[in-house]
Design a protein around this motif. Structure first.
Motif, PDB file in Angstrom:
ATOM      1  N   VAL A   1      34.345  50.867  42.764  1.00 21.25           N
ATOM      2  CA  VAL A   1      35.336  49.938  43.310  1.00 21.25           C
ATOM      3  C   VAL A   1      35.843  49.006  42.206  1.00 21.25           C
ATOM      4  O   VAL A   1      37.046  48.752  42.086  1.00 21.25           O
ATOM      5  N   TYR A   2      34.915  48.518  41.381  1.00 18.97           N
ATOM      6  CA  TYR A   2      35.317  47.669  40.254  1.00 18.97           C
ATOM      7  C   TYR A   2      36.225  48.442  39.291  1.00 18.97           C
ATOM      8  O   TYR A   2      37.247  47.933  38.822  1.00 18.97           O
ATOM      9  N   LEU A   3      35.815  49.675  38.984  1.00 14.73           N
ATOM     10  CA  LEU A   3      36.584  50.486  38.047  1.00 14.73           C
ATOM     11  C   LEU A   3      37.999  50.742  38.569  1.00 14.73           C
ATOM     12  O   LEU A   3      38.962  50.771  37.804  1.00 14.73           O
ATOM     13  N   ALA A   4      38.121  50.891  39.869  1.00 14.80           N
ATOM     14  CA  ALA A   4      39.413  51.214  40.464  1.00 14.80           C
ATOM     15  C   ALA A   4      40.354  50.016  40.531  1.00 14.80           C
ATOM     16  O   ALA A   4      41.575  50.173  40.390  1.00 14.80           O
ATOM     17  N   PHE A   5      39.795  48.818  40.722  1.00 17.09           N
ATOM     18  CA  PHE A   5      40.667  47.696  41.086  1.00 17.09           C
ATOM     19  C   PHE A   5      40.518  46.441  40.227  1.00 17.09           C
ATOM     20  O   PHE A   5      41.172  45.436  40.504  1.00 17.09           O
ATOM     21  N   ALA A   6      39.673  46.458  39.193  1.00 17.33           N
ATOM     22  CA  ALA A   6      39.485  45.265  38.377  1.00 17.33           C
ATOM     23  C   ALA A   6      39.364  45.646  36.911  1.00 17.33           C
ATOM     24  O   ALA A   6      39.094  46.803  36.573  1.00 17.33           O
ATOM     25  N   GLN A   7      39.564  44.663  36.064  1.00 19.56           N
ATOM     26  CA  GLN A   7      39.394  44.820  34.625  1.00 19.56           C
ATOM     27  C   GLN A   7      38.229  43.947  34.166  1.00 19.56           C
ATOM     28  O   GLN A   7      37.951  42.909  34.767  1.00 19.56           O
ATOM     29  N   PRO A   8      37.523  44.352  33.090  1.00 18.90           N
ATOM     30  CA  PRO A   8      36.416  43.527  32.593  1.00 18.90           C
ATOM     31  C   PRO A   8      36.853  42.073  32.397  1.00 18.90           C
ATOM     32  O   PRO A   8      37.930  41.797  31.864  1.00 18.90           O
ATOM     33  N   GLY A   9      36.012  41.179  32.871  1.00 20.36           N
ATOM     34  CA  GLY A   9      36.306  39.766  32.779  1.00 20.36           C
ATOM     35  C   GLY A   9      37.007  39.186  33.990  1.00 20.36           C
ATOM     36  O   GLY A   9      37.091  37.953  34.140  1.00 20.36           O
ATOM     37  N   ASP A  10      37.520  40.039  34.882  1.00 17.09           N
ATOM     38  CA  ASP A  10      38.182  39.539  36.086  1.00 17.09           C
ATOM     39  C   ASP A  10      37.190  38.820  36.996  1.00 17.09           C
ATOM     40  O   ASP A  10      35.998  39.186  37.057  1.00 17.09           O
ATOM     41  N   PRO A  11      37.650  37.822  37.750  1.00 24.26           N
ATOM     42  CA  PRO A  11      36.765  37.191  38.732  1.00 24.26           C
ATOM     43  C   PRO A  11      36.561  38.103  39.941  1.00 24.26           C
ATOM     44  O   PRO A  11      37.507  38.725  40.445  1.00 24.26           O
ATOM     45  N   VAL A  12      35.319  38.200  40.370  1.00 27.89           N
ATOM     46  CA  VAL A  12      34.958  38.960  41.564  1.00 27.89           C
ATOM     47  C   VAL A  12      34.005  38.094  42.369  1.00 27.89           C
ATOM     48  O   VAL A  12      33.289  37.265  41.820  1.00 27.89           O
ATOM     49  N   MET A  13      33.956  38.307  43.651  1.00 24.73           N
ATOM     50  CA  MET A  13      33.232  37.383  44.519  1.00 24.73           C
ATOM     51  C   MET A  13      32.321  38.141  45.481  1.00 24.73           C
ATOM     52  O   MET A  13      32.704  39.163  46.048  1.00 24.73           O
ATOM     53  N   GLY A  14      31.111  37.635  45.637  1.00 26.01           N
ATOM     54  CA  GLY A  14      30.164  38.234  46.563  1.00 26.01           C
ATOM     55  C   GLY A  14      29.085  37.239  46.926  1.00 26.01           C
ATOM     56  O   GLY A  14      28.986  36.155  46.347  1.00 26.01           O
ATOM     57  N   MET A  15      28.265  37.609  47.877  1.00 30.15           N
ATOM     58  CA  MET A  15      27.168  36.735  48.290  1.00 30.15           C
ATOM     59  C   MET A  15      26.096  36.703  47.215  1.00 30.15           C
ATOM     60  O   MET A  15      25.731  37.735  46.648  1.00 30.15           O
ATOM     61  N   ALA A  16      25.570  35.527  46.926  1.00 28.32           N
ATOM     62  CA  ALA A  16      24.516  35.381  45.933  1.00 28.32           C
ATOM     63  C   ALA A  16      23.283  36.174  46.352  1.00 28.32           C
ATOM     64  O   ALA A  16      22.920  36.202  47.529  1.00 28.32           O
ATOM     65  N   LEU A  17      22.656  36.809  45.392  1.00 23.56           N
ATOM     66  CA  LEU A  17      21.476  37.638  45.682  1.00 23.56           C
ATOM     67  C   LEU A  17      20.393  36.867  46.435  1.00 23.56           C
ATOM     68  O   LEU A  17      19.854  37.372  47.421  1.00 23.56           O
ATOM     69  N   PRO A  18      20.025  35.646  46.024  1.00 22.18           N
ATOM     70  CA  PRO A  18      18.972  34.932  46.747  1.00 22.18           C
ATOM     71  C   PRO A  18      19.357  34.557  48.175  1.00 22.18           C
ATOM     72  O   PRO A  18      18.489  34.217  48.982  1.00 22.18           O
ATOM     73  N   MET A  19      20.639  34.600  48.481  1.00 21.24           N
ATOM     74  CA  MET A  19      21.099  34.260  49.825  1.00 21.24           C
ATOM     75  C   MET A  19      21.168  35.476  50.742  1.00 21.24           C
ATOM     76  O   MET A  19      21.476  35.348  51.926  1.00 21.24           O
ATOM     77  N   GLY A  20      20.936  36.666  50.182  1.00 18.95           N
ATOM     78  CA  GLY A  20      20.981  37.879  50.986  1.00 18.95           C
ATOM     79  C   GLY A  20      21.960  38.914  50.499  1.00 18.95           C
ATOM     80  O   GLY A  20      22.142  39.953  51.134  1.00 18.95           O
ATOM     81  N   GLY A  21      22.642  38.632  49.359  1.00 16.78           N
ATOM     82  CA  GLY A  21      23.605  39.578  48.821  1.00 16.78           C
ATOM     83  C   GLY A  21      22.964  40.717  48.066  1.00 16.78           C
ATOM     84  O   GLY A  21      21.745  40.893  48.091  1.00 16.78           O
TER      85      GLY A  21
END
Length: 423
Positions: free
Chosen positions: A107-127
């Protein structure tokens, strides 16, 4: 319960490995498996995983292969794709990803470039690691932005999600995770993503089977991309799928091959097709709702024993227990439960003061025990075993753990597992 000998060709060719397989079969038969990412596949899925499709190399896609002799393989893959599209109601499905993490990386390879901002749930919070967490390649190659949960409720902080999204303008927003006991509000995430100009990626690896069976809302009307594994609640082989709206199909396919992978694992593709066929049956709908009913019953019983559950309970297959009030670290509890024949994993809880390898919590789930036919009426007994084992872990009472293990084995003998040799 002693299982009969199986795999005669393997025993003849490699008795050492055959003995290990037999031991694992016995372990899975005798223990109460509560890891929410595990399940039992059917004998049909197991058989499909071990067919002569293993012998084929099939780089490319049906009708566009780089090898000849793909007349049958193309039909196998098309069958899996058709079943995925039908079951989940999506425009496009790619069944070639080797597992969930490579699927997310595509998904990253298809729609983002290195260094782009991406957003997700923090691992310690359940991501999940692949949602931009720092130790993952996704957090190294992209600028990860993490959201969390409310400290008081354990629920996703959608106000924080919106504020961060509008401030950082990520290319991708991931929703979903590995320790989320509550329903994901896909519509709310989609609204935020649209406002921020981001693509919404729903990672449904844990809940795909619940969605297929109608026990959890579907992300299909809301998400641009859907990523999932094919095991866990979907009860298929260890593989993955990416599903998408029609306008994203070409980018997704190109990212999987030739972007990240070579030839697909055709035997896994076949097993995915079988699992999708099984998931389309009325009995699977019953199963998915039973998973949730068992989880709710187990959560209620644990609350009755005084356990602190993150978010206060569960809407799905998963329960996250904070053991701080019980004065037992998660790792010690998990290992004691294992000796008692109850298989869980230690896990961080939101705002955990302890380190990830020695956290405060344990994570449990009901997919496997539901596959064995256990019902909500038996969940109070399961909760009582968990409580007895955790109590024993504080004092090092090994005889108590051994007694629980015998009781667990007796119950498991009365509920044979799918896919295992008949006892």
């Amino acid at each position: 319960m002693s299982l009969p000998l199986s795999h005669p060709a393997l025993r003849a060719a490699d008795p050492d490995l055959a003995a290990l397989v037999a031991a694992e079969e016995q372990l899975q038969a005798d223990t109460l498996r509560l890891i929410p990412s595990e399940n039992y596949v059917s004998t049909a899925v197991l058989e499909a995983s071990g067919t002569v499709l293993q012998n084929k190399y099939s780089e490319g896609y049906p009708g566009r292969r780089y090898y000849e002799g793909q007349q049958i393989i193309d039909q196998v893959e098309r069958l899996a794709v058709t079943r995925a599209r039908s079951l989940f109601g999506v425009d496009h499905a790619n069944v070639q990803p080797y597992s969930g993490s490579p699927a997310n990386l595509a998904v990253y390879l298809a729609f983002a470039q290195p260094g782009d901002p991406v957003m997700g749930m923090a691992l310690p919070m359940g991501g999940h690691l692949t949602h931009g967490w720092g130790v993952s390649a996704t957090g190294s190659w992209f600028r990860g932005i993490q959201y969390g949960v409310h400290r008081d409720t354990g629920l996703i902080d959608l106000d924080q999600v919106r504020d961060l999204a509008l401030k950082e303008r990520p290319k991708l927003i991931f929703c979903g995770g590995t320790a989320l006991p509550r329903t994901i509000d896909f519509a709310a995430f989609a609204e935020i993503a649209q406002e921020a100009g981001a693509l919404l990626v729903a990672d449904i690896a844990h809940i795909a089977g619940l969605i297929a069976g109608g026990a959890h809302p579907s992300p299909v009307p809301h998400a641009d991309i859907i990523s999932t594994t094919t095991h866990k609640t979907l009860r298929g082989p260890r593989g993955a799928m990416l599903m998408a709206r029609a306008e994203h199909a070409k980018a997704i396919d190109k990212a999987i091959f030739p972007g990240l992978q070579g030839g697909p694992h055709n035997q896994t593709t076949a097993a995915i097709a079988v699992a999708l066929h099984e998931a389309a049956q009325p009995s699977f709908r019953d199963y998915s709702h039973a998973v949730v009913a068992n989880a709710k019953s187990l959560a209620s019983a644990l609350l009755g024993h005084g356990y602190d559950l993150v978010s206060g309970g569960t809407d799905n297959h998963l329960i996250l227990i904070d053991l701080t009030s019980k004065d037992v670290p998660g790792k010690i509890a998990a290992k004691a439960l294992d000796r008692a024949g109850i298989v869980v994993n230690y896990n961080t809880v939101p705002y955990d003061p302890r380190k990830p390898f020695d956290p405060s919590g344990i994570r449990i789930g009901t997919p496997s025990l539901t596959s064995r036919g256990l019902t909500p009426d038996q969940m109070p007994a399961v909760a009582a075993w968990i409580d007895r084992a955790i109590t024993a872990s504080r004092t090092g009472d090994e005889p108590a753990l051994a007694k629980i293990r015998a009781e667990v084995a007796e119950l498991m003998a009365a509920h044979p597992a799918p896919g295992l040799p008949a006892g």
